[in-house]
Scaffold this motif. Structure first.
Motif, PDB file in Angstrom:
ATOM      1  N   GLY C  16      71.208  37.824 -70.562  1.00  0.00           N
ATOM      2  CA  GLY C  16      70.719  38.489 -68.975  1.00  0.00           C
ATOM      3  C   GLY C  16      69.477  39.773 -69.456  1.00  0.00           C
ATOM      4  N   ALA C  32      68.682  39.119 -63.384  1.00  0.00           N
ATOM      5  CA  ALA C  32      68.914  38.535 -64.967  1.00  0.00           C
ATOM      6  C   ALA C  32      70.228  39.537 -65.065  1.00  0.00           C
ATOM      7  CB  ALA C  32      68.006  38.638 -66.096  1.00  0.00           C
ATOM      8  N   CYS C  35      73.234  39.053 -63.920  1.00  0.00           N
ATOM      9  CA  CYS C  35      74.262  38.428 -65.027  1.00  0.00           C
ATOM     10  C   CYS C  35      74.674  39.292 -65.382  1.00  0.00           C
ATOM     11  CB  CYS C  35      73.011  36.952 -65.230  1.00  0.00           C
ATOM     12  SG  CYS C  35      73.694  36.422 -66.808  1.00  0.00           S
ATOM     13  N   HIS C  36      73.648  40.477 -66.135  1.00  0.00           N
ATOM     14  CA  HIS C  36      74.063  40.901 -67.472  1.00  0.00           C
ATOM     15  C   HIS C  36      75.707  41.793 -66.970  1.00  0.00           C
ATOM     16  CE1 HIS C  36      73.762  44.283 -70.845  1.00  0.00           C
ATOM     17  NE2 HIS C  36      73.560  44.859 -69.863  1.00  0.00           N
TER      18      HIS C  36
END
Lengths: 99, 669, 203
Positions: C16, C32, C35-36
């Motif tokens: 991510g 992203a 997601c991280h």
């Protein structure tokens, strides 16, 4: 897993975030990379809290989250204001505040 | 006695302040009131001086040098500066001369300057001058001496530039002041040279150590003191200010530049006699300069045409006699001549003022003539003064001058040159004095004289500056509209009359051959212990020869002047043509002004211009100021480039800093 | 088992992060980051910090990222593709690598023995909301209050920044006088003059 592994992940994420701050030209993405760095710090804090066995690190991490939220608020407000004035949303273009 | 001494100083100062502060109020009461205030103040000081004289004579002979100290200025660290005055025969003598003559001059001025808008200012300045002169002569230590010296210079400047809207007067005032400052520097430096070995500023203390002071420092210090004396007494080469100082009103010339201020140098040398007797080199310098001055001034006096300047050069010459005398140890002679000279020179100046009044401000001898019938009283005063100056017995000038010359002859050695020079100077003196008198009073009456004989005093329709012909008005800063002559003014007559009487009979105080020696006996306590005072006594033969020679030379001079200017009127023009080169030298005052201009004034002006234009521009503005600012601007321009406004650069700097700091801590552990 | 979960979550976090930095489109970068953040929440759970993990998902991934999405949509112009970097791109990457290396060295070289362990023994309730709450209200009360103050300031700041205003309006022809104008002399190079000159120059 050992605490050390978590710290390694934290270090890598921090470094990636730093690289992003230095490299990206879109201020929004710069702020996102700043978030990355803050989160890496959070991870390190939680890991150390686990290491010591008391909750101080977790409280610290929560406060960091509060700070991050505030910073995001204000930062995004600035970007919205920039957009309103039809300024380019590009960190390299906005450099009138120089000596 | 202490009260009297301080009163002598305080009364003139009080008179000056009253006139200064109340100039409007006093004039509203009566136009003459400032003058009366001034005269009364000086009369009071004169009375106190007489009181001091009496009290001093009551003291025993060896206790007649009394010091009174009012308060201490700085008495620490090797310096003892006090406000102290020294009352001894010499200072009382000088105080009597100063207050006596200035009292009469104040009386004269009450009428002479009556129509001048600056009447009160004049008397304030004149009283301040008398105060300063008394500070000078009554000083008990070097500090007060220097203070009095400086004040006198300042008063002289104020009075020379009294008609301050006249550029010639203000230039003359500046010239006098600048040359006096050179003298002041000499006095201060000389004091230092003496003080560093004597470790006391007190006169009596310094004199008691006179024989222990090292010769080199003492000679250097005394020569520097002599520089001060020469500047104040207008001796060569610091004499150029005195003729120009005649721009001041005539009473100023009478008081300051004849009777009192210019005698300050003589007083200084006489006061410092213990030091001068230990350093014969310095004393010889004084004698030599005195001789040179009296001869040069005498030659110039033969050719000047401005009436007051003739008398000014005669003053310079007579002061030369006095300086020569006191430097050579003839203290009584020099001081006695100081006193008689004060009388007859002030008288001459007052009479000159009277004639200038009759001429409505014109001062040139070329335009004067034949005033004998129109102004008999003034003529009489001139004759008395001229006879004294020429040294004709039984007038006072004869006794004083011959005493100097016979004592010089008794010293022998190279002093015979001074003796001979003195008689040559006497001849020149007689000639130029009677040239002045014959030209002004004999011959055909000029229009102003004719007008006066008919009873009408000449008035100028357009007031001009007699020196350069500039048109003036009669408002403040210029002379007033009216002119006064002695014949029509009682105060002027009284003052001149008293001086004439003093000049005539003053010689009785010191007749040689032991007939009377009042001055000698009076001054003895001051000069007790002096080699010169006690050791030099001319023999009777020398004295008699001198007297005969002096009288003969005086009469010869008068005869020459009579022949050239009365008997054969064309003679002087013929002599001028024959000795044209010498004449030009004398008329240009031996080119001293031009020499000083070339040697000192021009280089100084050049230096000033250089510093103002070149040095200031290139070094100060360019290198020092411009350089500093340039360096700083360049440095800040370099640093400014860090502030690029480029956010990523700032972030990079942050991170670099972070990395560096962590590296440092890492390496430490 | 926890090791496997750790590696999955760790890889997710790193991926991510890389996505945030290297994806061109800002919108993709935001995704992203989400997601991280979720991977990070998993890591927190692995470290027994339940409350923080929950807060991370709800506050960070839930609120902050939503805010980001709004702003990115509002601001982004689809046609404007922002190139990465520009000046000093390589140097930036190098710095990042140097930083990573240094941090790893710091961590590995430190004398902390506990890093090599799984952590101290903890009491029950560790990481739970009760413990966090108690700490917030006792030991870290000042921080708690300061944080709330900070939130207030941020809210006010956001409102101020985002309101419509056009700058200082000066009516031309009606200069505002102050006492200083009467006292101060002209042409001395003061700041007030510079500002006024700028305004006058612009008009």
């Amino acid at each position: 897993m050992d605490i050390g592994w978590y710290l390694a992940v934290s270090a890598i994420v921090f470094a990636i975030g730093a690289g992003g701050v230095l490299t990206r030209r879109n201020p929004l993405v710069t702020l996102l990379c700043l978030e990355l760095m803050l989160n890496a710090a959070n991870l390190a804090l939680i890991a150390f809290s686990r290491m010591h066995g008391n909750g101080d690190g977790q409280v610290f991490a929560i406060i960091v989250m509060v700070v991050a939220a505030c910073e995001v608020t204000v930062g995004l407000g600035v970007i919205v204001a920039m957009h309103r004035r039809r300024l380019p949303i590009d960190v390299d273009e906005l450099r009138e505040l120089h000596g | 006695m202490q009260t009297l001494a301080w009163l002598v100083l305080i009364l003139p100062l009080a008179g000056s302040l009253v006139s200064a502060l109340g100039f409007r109020a006093l004039v509203r009461v009566s136009p003459r009131l400032p003058g009366v205030v001034g005269t009364v103040a000086i009369a009071g000081a004169f009375a106190c001086s007489i009181g001091l004289l009496v009290k001093l004579q009551d003291l025993p002979a060896d206790g007649r040098q009394v010091v009174f100290s009012a308060w201490d200025y700085v008495v620490t660290g090797g310096v003892d500066a006090r406000l102290s005055i020294l009352v001894d025969p010499l200072s009382v003598f000088m105080a009597l001369v100063v207050t006596g003559v200035s009292m009469l001059i104040h009386l004269y001025s009450t009428t002479y300057l009556l129509s001048d808008r600056g009447y009160a200012r004049f008397f304030s300045y004149l009283n301040f001058f008398v105060f300063s002169m008394l500070v000078l002569v009554l000083a008990g230590n070097f500090v007060i001496l220097v203070a009095g010296w400086a004040f006198v210079g300042a008063a002289s400047y104020l009075l020379i530039s009294f008609w301050y809207r006249r550029t010639t007067a203000t230039s003359a005032g500046i010239k006098a002041f600048v040359i006096n400052v050179v003298g002041d520097v000499g006095i201060v430096l000389g004091t230092y040279f003496i003080f560093r070995h004597s470790h006391t500023l007190d006169f009596l203390g310094t004199f008691s150590q006179a024989d222990k002071l090292p010769q080199g420092s003492l000679t250097a210090g005394l020569i520097l003191l002599l520089v001060g004396a020469f500047a104040k007494s207008a001796q060569i080469p610091l004499h150029t200010w005195l003729p120009d100082a005649m721009e001041g009103p005539t009473p100023v010339s009478a008081l300051i530049h004849a009777a009192t201020m210019v005698t300050a140098g003589v007083y200084l040398i006489a006061r410092m006699w213990p030091l001068f007797e230990q350093a014969p080199g310095a004393a010889d310098v004084g004698s030599a300069i005195g001789l040179v001055t009296l001869l040069v001034a005498g030659t110039i006096g033969l050719v000047v045409t401005d009436l007051k300047r003739v008398i000014a050069y005669s003053t310079m010459s007579q002061i030369g006699y006095m300086i020569m005398a006191v430097s050579s140890g003839v203290y009584v002679g020099g001081l006695f001549h100081l006193m008689t000279h004060a009388f007859f020179k002030a008288l001459l100046f007052m009479a000159a003022g009277s004639i200038i009044g009759a001429m409505a401000g014109e001062q040139s001898l070329d335009r004067m003539g034949g005033f004998r019938r129109a102004m008999p009283f003034t003529f009489l005063c001139f004759v008395v003064g001229g006879l004294c100056l020429a040294g004709i017995p039984p007038f006072s000038g004869f006794f004083s001058k011959d005493e100097i010359l016979s004592f010089l002859g008794d010293r022998g050695g190279w002093y015979w040159a001074l003796y001979a020079g003195g008689y040559v100077g006497a001849l020149l003196t007689a000639v130029y004095t009677w040239r002045m008198i014959f030209r002004a009073f004999f011959g055909e009456p000029v229009p102003e004289a004719a007008e006066l004989e008919r009873g009408h005093l000449h008035h100028a329709e357009v007031h001009v500056n007699p020196a350069n012909g500039e048109v003036e008005d009669t408002d403040v800063g210029f002379p007033g509209p009216d002119h006064h002559i002695a014949e029509r003014s009682l105060p002027m007559k009284v003052a001149m009359g008293l001086l004439a009487i003093a000049a005539t009979v003053g010689g009785v105080l010191q007749i040689p051959f032991g007939a009377t020696d009042a001055v000698d006996r009076f001054l003895a306590p001051t000069f007790a212990g002096s080699r010169m005072f006690e050791g030099v006594h001319p023999s009777d033969g020398l004295t008699l020869a001198g007297m005969v020679l002096g009288a003969a030379i005086g009469l010869l001079g008068i005869a020459i002047a009579y022949h050239v200017w009365v008997r054969r009127p064309g003679t002087s023009a013929a002599i001028q043509a024959r000795f044209a080169g010498l004449h030009r030298l004398f008329v240009n005052k031996w080119y001293f002004d031009e020499a000083i201009d070339a040697l000192l004034v021009r280089p100084a002006a050049w230096l000033g211009r250089f510093f103002a234009q070149t040095f200031e521009r290139l070094v100060v503005d360019g290198t020092l100021v411009g350089g500093t600012t340039g360096v700083i601007s360049a440095a800040s321009a370099t640093v400014r480039r860090l502030q690029s406004g480029f956010v990523r650069a700032y972030a990079a700097l942050l991170l670099v800093g972070l990395v560096a700091v962590s590296l440092y801590f890492l390496l430490q552990t | 088992m926890s090791a496997v979960l750790f590696f999955i979550a760790g890889l997710g976090a790193v991926a991510g992060a890389l996505g945030v930095v290297f994806l061109r489109n800002a919108f993709y970068s935001v995704l992203a980051l989400v997601c991280h953040l979720l991977s990070l929440a998993a890591l927190f759970l692995l470290l027994d910090a339940q409350f923080v993990a929950a807060a991370q998902v709800i506050v960070y991934a839930g609120a902050v990222m939503v805010l980001y999405v709004f702003v990115v949509s509002y601001v982004s112009d689809a046609s404007a593709a922002m190139p990465v970097g520009g000046v000093g791109r390589t140097t930036g990457y190098l710095f990042a690598v140097a930083l990573a290396a240094e941090l790893m060295i710091a961590m590995l070289g430190s004398g902390l023995k506990a890093i090599d362990s799984r952590g101290a023994h903890f009491a029950a309730g560790f990481g739970g909301p009760g413990q966090i709450g108690e700490l917030l209200l006792t030991k870290f009360l000042f921080a708690f209050e300061a944080a709330s103050f900070l939130l207030l300031m941020a809210a006010v700041g956001a409102v101020v920044l985002a309101r419509r205003r056009g700058g200082v309006v000066e009516e031309p022809g009606r200069p505002v006088l102050s006492v200083m104008d009467l006292i101060r002399e002209d042409n001395l190079g003061s700041m007030a003059e510079a500002v006024n000159a700028g305004h006058g120059g612009e008009r």
